[in-house]
Design an enzyme around this catalytic site. Structure first.
Site, mmCIF file in Angstrom:
data_model
loop_
_atom_site.group_PDB
_atom_site.id
_atom_site.type_symbol
_atom_site.label_atom_id
_atom_site.label_comp_id
_atom_site.label_asym_id
_atom_site.label_seq_id
_atom_site.Cartn_x
_atom_site.Cartn_y
_atom_site.Cartn_z
ATOM 1 N N HIS A 90 36.260 25.413 36.018
ATOM 2 C CA HIS A 90 34.967 26.087 35.815
ATOM 3 C C HIS A 90 34.920 26.884 34.506
ATOM 4 O O HIS A 90 33.842 27.262 34.054
ATOM 5 C CB HIS A 90 34.616 26.979 37.023
ATOM 6 C CG HIS A 90 35.373 28.267 37.108
ATOM 7 N ND1 HIS A 90 36.357 28.497 38.046
ATOM 8 C CD2 HIS A 90 35.272 29.407 36.393
ATOM 9 C CE1 HIS A 90 36.821 29.722 37.887
ATOM 10 N NE2 HIS A 90 36.181 30.298 36.896
ATOM 11 N N ASP A 141 39.250 22.781 41.485
ATOM 12 C CA ASP A 141 38.882 23.588 40.316
ATOM 13 C C ASP A 141 40.106 23.766 39.419
ATOM 14 O O ASP A 141 40.699 24.840 39.333
ATOM 15 C CB ASP A 141 38.343 24.944 40.788
ATOM 16 C CG ASP A 141 37.860 25.825 39.644
ATOM 17 O OD1 ASP A 141 37.672 25.295 38.525
ATOM 18 O OD2 ASP A 141 37.674 27.032 39.865
ATOM 19 N N SER A 242 40.037 34.177 35.882
ATOM 20 C CA SER A 242 39.944 32.768 36.253
ATOM 21 C C SER A 242 40.933 31.914 35.480
ATOM 22 O O SER A 242 41.159 32.121 34.281
ATOM 23 C CB SER A 242 38.543 32.246 35.969
ATOM 24 O OG SER A 242 37.608 32.755 36.873
ATOM 25 N N GLY A 243 41.522 30.945 36.163
ATOM 26 C CA GLY A 243 42.432 30.013 35.520
ATOM 27 C C GLY A 243 43.850 30.505 35.394
ATOM 28 O O GLY A 243 44.757 29.732 35.074
#
Length: 285
Positions: A90, A141, A242-243
């Site tokens: 994402h 994701d 995120s990530g």
């Protein structure tokens, strides 16, 4: 660091950097030839904000990278090899076909003061998992990022190991997250933006499934997800994390168990962080 959907955060372990491998030539050769050996993954060499997190130590997590968009921190990621980084799919929403917008900063403990030993490399392309849906933005994701050139390994830039299929993470296993994301919902990590770390226990998947149950037979937690954190809230990953990695130490080696993916709010009660399991996608990676 706190967690949100999508997330960003600010999130350690001893080890030894692999020395040069001395290859002995034939007896008649005049000189021995030295060739750098690839470094051992998951073995940081210690040097002398995630919501509720704490400052990490320089070089404590040498595989954690800052994925930058147009020169600013956007997401985190983990170094797998000298040319590959893994992060959340994402992070590239709306920009997948614009690799020139992105770069990867490695070896930076403080984003506001990366230092001369940090390395910034452009990305050649990003490859989201083929199952990932930009509309649903949940299952699979995960994305692989190809760097424009190989990075130079050092005590601040090392790869993390992928878990073997035999590795099991039962509930209450203590793992760690790290990142430069918000320290509270809407509150950015302050200068010099020191990498944050937070210990998070693995949560029973059945418990997490009930917490995120949407009714009408719809469960938000899919088989490729892990949950970790605190049911009381207060400590979590958040926007900008995120990530980044969910890291678990097994027999002295740090493994990439999951990727920070999503959650509801940051550090909300009964809304723990949700991570994409690397074991579930290891064959694709």
């Amino acid at each position: 660091m706190v967690a949100s959907a999508p997330r960003a955060l600010g999130l350690g372990g001893p080890g030894a950097f692999t020395a040069l491998l001395l290859l002995l030539p034939a007896p008649w050769a005049l000189h021995a030839v030295q060739t750098p050996a690839p470094p051992a993954c998951g073995k940081p060499q210690q040097l002398n904000r995630i919501v509720g997190g704490e400052d990490s130590v320089d070089a404590e997590w040498p595989w954690v990278v800052s994925l930058r968009k147009n020169g600013s921190h956007h997401c985190a990621g983990s170094l797998l090899t000298s040319r590959w980084v893994v992060t959340a799919a994402h992070c590239f929403k709306g920009h997948l076909n614009k690799p020139s917008d992105f770069s990867v900063l490695l070896g930076a403990w403080q984003l506001g003061n990366p230092g001369p030993r940090a390395q910034e490399v452009g990305i050649a392309w990003a490859h989201p998992h083929p199952v990932y849906s930009w509309r649903d933005a949940t299952q699979a994701d995960i994305a692989l990022v190809r760097l424009e050139r190989p990075v130079q390994f050092s005590e601040r830039v090392l790869p993390i190991c992928l878990p073997d299929a035999s590795v099991k993470l039962p509930p209450d296993t203590d793992c760690w997250i790290a990142g430069w994301g918000s320290v509270h919902d809407g509150v950015a990590l302050s200068h010099p933006q020191t990498l944050q770390k937070l210990k998070v226990p693995i949560i029973d998947p059945e418990v997490c499934g009930r917490l995120y149950w949407r009714g009408a037979g719809q469960g938000a937690i899919t088989e490729d997800m892990l949950c970790a954190g605190y049911l009381e809230g207060e400590r979590d990953a958040c926007l900008g994390d995120s990530g980044g990695p969910l890291m678990c130490q097994v027999e002295g080696t740090w493994l990439l168990a999951g990727i920070i993916s999503w959650g509801e709010g940051c550090a909300e009660r009964n809304r723990p962080g949700v991570y994409i399991s690397l074991n579930a996608h290891k064959s694709w990676v």
